[in-house]
Structure formats: structure tokens, C-alpha cells
Design an enzyme around this catalytic site. Structure first.
Site, PDB file in Angstrom:
ATOM      1  N   GLU A  51      47.090   7.544  95.219  1.00 48.49           N
ATOM      2  CA  GLU A  51      47.429   6.131  95.391  1.00 48.49           C
ATOM      3  C   GLU A  51      48.923   5.978  95.640  1.00 48.49           C
ATOM      4  OE1 GLU A  51      45.622   3.035  92.806  1.00 48.49           O
ATOM      5  OE2 GLU A  51      47.697   2.351  92.588  1.00 48.49           O
ATOM      6  N   ASP A  64      40.089   4.166  85.798  1.00 48.68           N
ATOM      7  CA  ASP A  64      40.953   5.106  86.525  1.00 48.68           C
ATOM      8  C   ASP A  64      40.116   6.188  87.209  1.00 48.68           C
ATOM      9  OD1 ASP A  64      43.749   4.423  84.894  1.00 48.68           O
ATOM     10  OD2 ASP A  64      41.917   4.344  83.682  1.00 48.68           O
ATOM     11  N   ASP A  80      44.251   8.901  90.914  1.00 46.82           N
ATOM     12  CA  ASP A  80      44.807   7.599  90.535  1.00 46.82           C
ATOM     13  C   ASP A  80      45.880   7.896  89.494  1.00 46.82           C
ATOM     14  OD1 ASP A  80      45.103   4.827  90.314  1.00 46.82           O
ATOM     15  OD2 ASP A  80      43.733   4.747  88.617  1.00 46.82           O
TER      16      ASP A  80
END
Lengths: 179, 179
Positions: free
Chosen positions: A68, A141, A7
């Protein structure tokens, strides 16, 4: 299948390693956050992200890296740093010949919660359940990185079938042309 | 002072090396473009940019790397790739301990043409004149990379004086506290 989920972020870059195959219980191998000081120079922050990611790759030897996919519609103030941290993660994987997959936030949410609009708490709760953890990983996260890895494991069979179909089609098309 | 200017991009990443000091004629050491195929996977494109930048650093050993500061207000379709290519350039420099400076497009235009709103042709014309070239470097990304390097050489004295002033102030402040 062992997947490192990332992330991306400059202040906090979530990282999580999950092992398993679609349709079987999954195992969390590791989870954490690579942090860089907000007052450091941008180039030094990118270097710190690289060193952190390299350490995770060295230690856990994932077969895939799932990152991501960053959209420019997001928060304009942070999106550039997010894009740059994601570039570092992709670069680290590509240098080792590890395939990189990008998944959008809504693909990830839909994969683990059933809804592309789920909130952070819901994603954290499902990650905790799916990996049979004692409590939700913190910060968010870190949980998001695990969700990315899970999403990749579950989406991979469909993506592989798609790639095989495309490959078959390409072969037929070539045959058609040479015939 | 030898500076590598980088006009970041995935399809075309402009690179240009300029040597000189403010107030003296400048010399172009090299100029070029690192290209990556638009149909390649993003991670492979970032890897190709890294390899290209590394080659320029190996060959020309710059003391500074000047990279265009990317704003998210720009063209939304290309800004993410630009941000990611700039991250790779900054990372390559930081790994070698080379200081990285970011300059905005308007700072660069103002430095070489006197106007922050100058167009590509004007920047190309001034780069050609300032480096005493036979013709404007092509493509525009290559000229922009040279303009970045020139901008850095000309702005560096002011930036250094500022940094020295800040450092002096910090020393005084510390003295004040210990007194």
C-alpha cells in the site's frame, strides 16, 4: 501470477498471497498478520517486521510484492510507523529481486469493490467473495493485504501494456535521434 | 564510545562516525553521504541505502547508531522518504544487535551549539570546531550526521544514569511486591 500483498503497519502488518490471472477465478494461498509489540523499541519492531516478511517470502515465493502506498496526509500519529514498515517490506522484496508495486488505498478499493470510497466491511465482503472464502479474513489488515494482491493482479495487464508502450516509444525516440 | 550518526534521506543520507567520551576531545573517524538516484524505483533506492549503511557498519564497527528522529510535521513531500530511509538505518543496526538511539533535530542542535534553533551554518561551524576539522564537512547532511553522533556521545551518560535509575526502581518495586 503469484502476488504477496502487504498492508504495512508496525502493530499489525497484514500479509496475503493470491495466485491467478486477470479474468479468471483467483486463489488465496495464504493470509496472516505480522505483529510487533507496541512497547518494543522501534528498531526491534522493524527487525520483527523484516523477519515476518522474510518468512512469508520464503514460504510462498511470490513473483510480485504489492504494498500500500502511504500518504503523509493520513493520521499523523501512525503514518511514520506505516511508512517505515512499508520500507521494510519493499526492501525485503528488492533484496530478492522481486518487483514491487505500490497501489493507493483508493486504487485497491476501486479494484475490488468498484468504488474508491468503499469502507472496510465492503472490501472484506468482496475479498471473501472473489477468493471464495467461508468468511471475511480477520483482522481487516489481513483482508486489505489480500485486496492489494487482487488489485495488483487485475491492474498488472494494463500496467504492462503501458510499460511496453513506453518502451516502444523510447526505442522509436532513440531511432529518431540516431537517424 | 564509537557512534555512527545517520541523517536519513533517500537522495542524500548523511553518515558520520565519531569516537570519544563526554568531557574529552572527540575524534572524527569518517564522514560521507549515501546517495541514491531520484529517478530510481523506491524499493531500489531503499536497497541502495541499505547497502551503503551496511558498508559503513562493516568498515567502522560502531557501538551505537544515532538516527535523527523524523517528525511528520516536516516538509510533507520529503518526510515519507526520510522516514523510510531512517527505517533502513535502524533495521541494519538492529540486525547486528547495535543499540539505536533517536535524537530530535533540536536536541542535536542544542547539544552542539547550545541552541535548539541554530541554523545549518552554525551546526556546521560547531562540528568543525569540536572535531578539529580543517573545514566544515559538505554537504550539510554529512555535518548533521556528525552532529548526531556528537549529540549521542554527550547525551549518553545522562541517558545511562536514567536507565540505571529505572532499572534500580524496577528491582525495588519487584522486591516490594515479593516482600
Amino acid at each position: 501470477m503469484r502476488v504477496l500483498g502487504v498492508d504495512p503497519g508496525l502493530t499489525r502488518c497484514g500479509v496475503g498471497v493470491v495466485e491467478g490471472v486477470a479474468g479468471r477465478p483467483l486463489t488465496m494461498i495464504g493470509v496472516g498478520v505480522v505483529r510487533t509489540p507496541a512497547d518494543a523499541e522501534l528498531s526491534h519492531r522493524l527487525l520483527a517486521v523484516e523477519q515476518g516478511i522474510e518468512q512469508w517470502l520464503d514460504e510462498h515465493r511470490p513473483e510480485y510484492v504489492a504494498v500500500e502506498r502511504v500518504f503523509s496526509q493520513h493520521n499523523v500519529r501512525t503514518v511514520m510507523g506505516t511508512a517505515q514498515a512499508s520500507a521494510v517490506a519493499m526492501l525485503c522484496a528488492a533484496r530478492r529481486g522481486i518487483p514491487v508495486a505500490l497501489h493507493t488505498p483508493s486504487e485497491v478499493k476501486a479494484a475490488v469493490t468498484g468504488s474508491g470510497r468503499a469502507d472496510k466491511a465492503q472490501v472484506g465482503a468482496m475479498v471473501t467473495r472473489l477468493l471464495r472464502l467461508a468468511e471475511p479474513p480477520r483482522p481487516a489488515d489481513a483482508a486489505d493485504a489480500l485486496a492489494l494482491a487482487i488489485c495488483h493482479i487485475w491492474r498488472a495487464p494494463a500496467q504492462n501494456r503501458l510499460q511496453q508502450a513506453v518502451a516502444r516509444h523510447a526505442v522509436h525516440a532513440t531511432k529518431g535521434r540516431t537517424a
